[in-house]
Scaffold this active site. Sequence first.
Site, short mmCIF file in Angstrom:
data_model
loop_
_atom_site.label_atom_id
_atom_site.label_comp_id
_atom_site.label_asym_id
_atom_site.label_seq_id
_atom_site.Cartn_x
_atom_site.Cartn_y
_atom_site.Cartn_z
N VAL A 179 -11.07 3.02 -3.31
CA VAL A 179 -10.69 2.57 -4.65
C VAL A 179 -11.71 1.49 -5.05
O VAL A 179 -11.82 0.46 -4.37
CB VAL A 179 -9.26 2.02 -4.69
N ASP A 195 0.86 -1.19 0.00
CA ASP A 195 0.00 0.00 0.00
C ASP A 195 0.90 1.24 0.00
O ASP A 195 1.88 1.32 0.74
CB ASP A 195 -0.91 -0.01 1.24
N ILE A 196 0.54 2.21 -0.84
CA ILE A 196 1.37 3.40 -0.99
C ILE A 196 1.26 4.32 0.24
O ILE A 196 2.11 5.17 0.47
CB ILE A 196 0.98 4.16 -2.29
N HIS A 247 -10.36 -5.04 -2.99
CA HIS A 247 -9.00 -5.32 -2.48
C HIS A 247 -9.06 -5.70 -1.01
O HIS A 247 -9.85 -5.14 -0.25
CB HIS A 247 -8.07 -4.13 -2.70
P1 5GP Z 1 -9.84 1.48 0.60
O1 5GP Z 1 -10.13 2.66 1.48
O2 5GP Z 1 -10.49 1.60 -0.75
O3 5GP Z 1 -10.12 0.16 1.27
O4 5GP Z 1 -8.28 1.48 0.41
C1 5GP Z 1 -7.62 1.98 -0.69
C2 5GP Z 1 -6.15 1.81 -0.40
O5 5GP Z 1 -5.44 1.99 -1.61
C3 5GP Z 1 -5.59 2.84 0.59
O6 5GP Z 1 -5.00 2.15 1.69
C4 5GP Z 1 -4.59 3.62 -0.23
O7 5GP Z 1 -3.46 4.00 0.51
C5 5GP Z 1 -4.24 2.66 -1.34
N1 5GP Z 1 -3.81 3.30 -2.56
C6 5GP Z 1 -4.44 4.34 -3.18
N2 5GP Z 1 -3.77 4.68 -4.31
C7 5GP Z 1 -2.73 3.82 -4.40
C8 5GP Z 1 -1.67 3.67 -5.35
O8 5GP Z 1 -1.55 4.38 -6.34
N3 5GP Z 1 -0.79 2.66 -5.13
C9 5GP Z 1 -0.88 1.84 -4.04
N4 5GP Z 1 0.04 0.88 -3.92
N5 5GP Z 1 -1.85 1.95 -3.12
C10 5GP Z 1 -2.77 2.94 -3.30
#
Ligand code: 5GP
Length: 147
Positions: free
Chosen positions: A97, A31-32, A101
């Site tokens: 996103v 995760d970034i 995931h």
């Molecule tokens: P959600 O809130 O949708 O469960 O988590 C999305 C996750 O994607 C977050 O933890 C965020 O840091 C990660 N994320 C968003 N953009 C990127 C990216 O460009 N690369 C990576 N590796 N992780 C990302």
Amino acid sequence: MDPYTIFAEIIAGRAPASKVYEDDDVVAFMDIRPVTPGHLLVVPRVPARNLAELDLEVGGKLFQVGQRLAAALRESEVACDGVNFFLADGVTAGQEVFHVHLHVIPRTPGDGFGLRARPTSPHRADLDYLAGSIRGALDRVDRSGGL
Ligand code: 5GP
């Protein structure tokens, strides 16, 4: 359906990622914006926006790979005394996103990660009532072949 998400770009090799695993069904990468060091994401190659769109077998694969990565985290140089899996399905659940995931989050004492909640103490009758409602819904989901 708009298939564009940053994860689709990563899977297609058009955006960078620090990958730790990939096979025909899933890709896993760092995760970034990790909530703890070593925070991983396991992502299906198919661009399912949410759990309802995800094939059950691929969903099972997400968990299997998550399990293997949890073991790997404990063996790696990452500080890891425990692991949390987290999956946000829908805006209200915190999904940002819209490509399913699974978060695999290594834990150490005092790392600051946590879920806020207000647990309640319902009567058994209330639990039984909702259990019955969910059993009925599960039956309808299974019969409709929705997943
Ligand atoms: P959600 O809130 O949708 O469960 O988590 C999305 C996750 O994607 C977050 O933890 C965020 O840091 C990660 N994320 C968003 N953009 C990127 C990216 O460009 N690369 C990576 N590796 N992780 C990302």
